[in-house]
Scaffold this active site. Structure first.
Site, PDB file in Angstrom:
ATOM      1  N   GLY A 189      -0.319  36.979  -4.531  1.00  0.00           N
ATOM      2  CA  GLY A 189      -1.526  38.077  -4.608  1.00  0.00           C
ATOM      3  C   GLY A 189      -0.284  39.655  -5.396  1.00  0.00           C
ATOM      4  O   GLY A 189      -1.396  40.599  -5.130  1.00  0.00           O
ATOM      5  N   HIS A 227      -4.798  35.474 -10.616  1.00  0.00           N
ATOM      6  CA  HIS A 227      -4.279  35.680  -9.619  1.00  0.00           C
ATOM      7  C   HIS A 227      -2.817  34.713  -9.756  1.00  0.00           C
ATOM      8  O   HIS A 227      -2.024  34.729 -10.773  1.00  0.00           O
ATOM      9  CB  HIS A 227      -5.232  33.968  -8.506  1.00  0.00           C
ATOM     10  N   CYS A 228      -1.939  34.893  -8.856  1.00  0.00           N
ATOM     11  CA  CYS A 228      -0.788  34.608  -8.648  1.00  0.00           C
ATOM     12  C   CYS A 228       0.170  33.642  -7.708  1.00  0.00           C
ATOM     13  O   CYS A 228      -1.309  32.916  -6.816  1.00  0.00           O
ATOM     14  CB  CYS A 228       0.431  35.824  -8.835  1.00  0.00           C
ATOM     15  N   ALA A 229       1.238  33.626  -7.782  1.00  0.00           N
ATOM     16  CA  ALA A 229       1.323  33.081  -6.383  1.00  0.00           C
ATOM     17  C   ALA A 229       0.711  33.190  -5.050  1.00  0.00           C
ATOM     18  O   ALA A 229       0.691  32.453  -4.166  1.00  0.00           O
ATOM     19  CB  ALA A 229       2.240  32.577  -6.402  1.00  0.00           C
ATOM     20  N   TYR A 244      -2.543  31.514  -5.370  1.00  0.00           N
ATOM     21  CA  TYR A 244      -2.616  30.521  -5.078  1.00  0.00           C
ATOM     22  C   TYR A 244      -2.361  29.891  -3.916  1.00  0.00           C
ATOM     23  O   TYR A 244      -3.302  28.224  -3.973  1.00  0.00           O
ATOM     24  CB  TYR A 244      -1.224  29.806  -6.449  1.00  0.00           C
TER      25      TYR A 244
END
Ligand SMILES: Cc1cc2nc3c(=O)[nH]c(=O)nc-3n(C[C@H](O)[C@H](O)[C@H](O)COP(=O)(O)OP(=O)(O)OC[C@H]3O[C@@H](n4cnc5c(N)ncnc54)[C@H](O)[C@@H]3O)c2cc1C
Ligand SMILES: NC(=O)c1ccc[n+]([C@@H]2O[C@H](COP(=O)([O-])OP(=O)(O)OC[C@H]3O[C@@H](n4cnc5c(N)ncnc54)[C@H](O)[C@@H]3O)[C@@H](O)[C@H]2O)c1
Length: 551
Positions: free
Chosen positions: A505, A501-503, A529
């Site tokens: 996608g 996961h990132c902030a 996130y």
């Protein structure tokens, strides 16, 4: 030819003016129960708040102006009390004179709208609805000198009124029976709206209702009390179908007037439009209530065409709607996830958090978009958006795409206007199309915020590919931080089954493709996130919105 129209606001007056433009020699009579016609009912909350300062700005036309320009015979404070469809005659009461009279018609258009609903409880007669200019006057008067208000219902009217009462300086509490505000949104977007209300000191009590109102005190179902100099009713409307029922017209169980695709009721030469009629849902053809001005106006125009001898093609309803909640815009079109799952559809869900325009151009703001796609057909079932700017355009583009029969992956190929102050070369809508395409082709696999716990319990490893600073500012419990640019050098720390996961996608997708090339099973946390954090308490990490039923 004499055409009589019952109800002189959105649907009725659209019909009347279009009829005049099509049939110059017809006699057109509009009978309206309230003291005003063609008023801006959608603007009423903003006069309560003083945003629309002049009351006269709400009154778009008067009987005299409509008579002068359109040759309409408009009679306010005239209530139609009975319709005899066999004799083609209706009875009406002049509410000022207290007299009854009859008039015959060649064509009759019913546009009576929908009335606010207030459940009976002690003191409910003092709850203030907001539908007419008269209601607005009563609310404006009640606000003078008031310090605290309770608003029943966190739907469209409830939230618009809550904002405007707050703008007037009142302490405002919204009491909502359901577990979330703004039902057209799914819960993980609705919390963004709830947070905005909290930021503006509007208290929200969900999962409860008002049981009594006396002595400037509201009592709730859980026994708690709230001070309230005024109590506002915004808990929904019901079709005004009394006249139709009396006339023997077909109505649904919920009292919506049944019309065919030419807006004809079950009686000859009797038509109906607007909030009072049953609409056809765009996705499953079911009969649904939709109380929106855009549809009422469209139907008013179309019914005039039909009466003038034209055949019309009336598309089904998507229920595209938008509302301002302080600095936020919330909008939706078509089905949300709740609705799609209740219908048993197999769906793909996409969350994104794009900027409204190029990030390097000053003032860019992030929004949240959600697309619900039929997994079998790739049809766009619906979309929702919450953000400070740019949401309106994206939801309207998607509503247009649905109407035009475009599939979700077709969004990737839309030819949309772009310059840095207005959008991005990859517009948020085309980005949704890219994700839809990646999912449809198996290029990527995502996991939803509510599926993460199950994926981790099944042995997947959670990898946060954001920067160290982002991770330190807030992270998903149990995640391993490996910034995306370090990933190629740290493959040895990873197992065979990974959720990245990132902030939002985007970096997660890059990481997922990189790891998939190493033979691992990789899923990207949809919406990153940000979506996870909206659905969870940032401090405890516990879930704060329900898992979609059927997910
Ligand atoms: C406060 C508020 C804000 C809104 N904001 C929005 C918005 O931002 N966007 C949006 O899409 N929609 C909005 N809506 C909904 C929108 O106003 C309605 O969908 C639309 O007005 C419906 O049009 P209509 O012609 O069917 O009914 P109405 O506009 O309600 O008009 C019906 C009229 O018929 C009259 N009438 C009823 N029975 C009789 C009778 N027996 N004899 C004579 N007259 C009769 C009534 O007095 C009424 O004036 C809002 C509604 C309200 C109340
Ligand atoms: N911006 C817009 O598009 C706009 C603005 C205003 C009104 N409208 C239209 O007008 C219609 C009426 O608006 P509305 O806000 O009255 O209806 P609504 O259906 O939008 O919201 C009603 C809310 O009241 C809640 N509720 C129901 N019973 C309750 C109870 N006993 N106690 C507490 N909460 C309860 C419902 O769960 C719902 O959230 C809407 O259907 C909408 O389409 C649209």
């Amino acid at each position: 030819m004499r055409i009589v129209i019952v109800g002189g606001v959105a649907g009725g007056m659209s019909a009347a003016t279009r009829l005049r433009r099509l049939l110059d020699d017809a006699e057109i009579i509009v009978l309206e129960r309230s003291g005003y016609v063609s008023y801006a009912n959608c603007g009423l909350p903003y006069h309560v708040g003083g945003v629309i300062e002049r009351r006269s700005a709400l009154l778009l036309q008067t009987p005299a102006s409509l008579g002068a320009r359109f040759g309409l015979d408009v009679r306010v404070r005239h209530e139609v009390t009975a319709v005899d469809t066999a004799a083609k005659r209706l009875t009406y009461r002049d509410l000022d004179a207290g007299t009854d009279a009859t008039v015959t018609y060649d064509a009759l258009v019913l546009a009576p709208g929908a009335a606010p609903f207030v459940p009976p409880f002690p003191g409910s007669d003092r709850a203030l609805p907001l539908r007419s200019v008269e209601d607005t006057d009563a609310m404006v008067a009640a606000v003078r000198g008031a310090r605290a208000a309770v608003v029943m219902g966190a739907g469209f009217i409830g939230l618009e009124v809550a904002e405007n009462l707050r703008d007037r300086g009142l302490d405002v509490t919204v009491v909502e029976l359901a577990g979330q505000v703004l039902a057209p949104l799914d819960p993980e977007l609705a919390v963004l709206v709830a947070d905005e209300l909290a930021r503006h000191d509007v208290a929200v009590r969900t999962g409860t209702s008002v049981t009594s109102y006396a002595d400037r005190t509201v009592t709730l179902a859980d026994g708690s009390t709230l001070a309230a100099d005024l109590l506002v009713a915004g808990i929904g409307v019901r079709a005004e179908s009394g006249l139709a029922t009396q006339a023997g017209l077909a109505v649904t169980e919920r009292g919506l007037i049944v019309v065919d695709d030419q807006l004809r009721t079950s009686a000859p030469d009797v038509y109906a439009v607007g909030d009072a009629i049953a609409k056809i849902d765009a996705h499953d053809g079911s009969v649904v209530p939709v109380y929106l001005a855009n549809l009422a106006n469209r139907e008013g125009r179309r019914v005039a065409d039909v009466i003038a001898g034209r055949r019309v093609s009336l598309p089904p309803a998507l229920g595209t709607a938008i509302v301002k909640v302080f600095g936020l815009t919330a909008a939706a079109t078509g089905w949300n996830e709740k609705r799609a799952r209740a219908a048993g559809r197999s769906i793909r869900v996409i969350h994104t958090h794009p900027a409204d325009h190029a990030g390097y151009y000053p003032g860019a703001q992030t929004m949240t978009l959600k697309l619900v796609v039929d997994a079998e057909t790739d049809a766009i079932l619906g979309a929702q958006g919450v953000g400070r700017t740019g949401v309106d355009k994206r939801i309207d583009v998607i509503a247009t795409a649905i109407r035009g029969g475009l599939a979700a992956t077709d969004l990737a190929d839309l030819d949309l206007a772009y310059a840095p102050p207005f959008g991005s070369a990859k517009d948020p809508v085309t980005m949704l199309g890219f994700v839809a395409d990646n999912l449809a082709t198996g290029t990527s696999e995502t996991v939803q915020w509510h599926e993460l716990a199950t994926a981790l319990a099944g042995g997947a490893q959670l990898v946060d590919v954001r920067s160290r600073g982002e991770h330190a500012a807030g992270s998903i419990p149990g995640s391993l931080l490996i910034p995306v640019d370090e990933l190629r050098g740290r493959l040895g720390e990873l197992g065979d089954d990974v959720v990245v996961h990132c902030a939002v996608g985007v970096r997660g997708h890059t990481a997922a493709r990189m790891l998939a090339a190493t033979g691992r099973r990789v899923r990207n946390l949809d919406g990153g996130y940000r979506t996870w954090a909206a659905a969870h308490d940032p401090v405890t990490g516990s879930r704060r919105v329900p898992i979609p039923p059927g997910a």
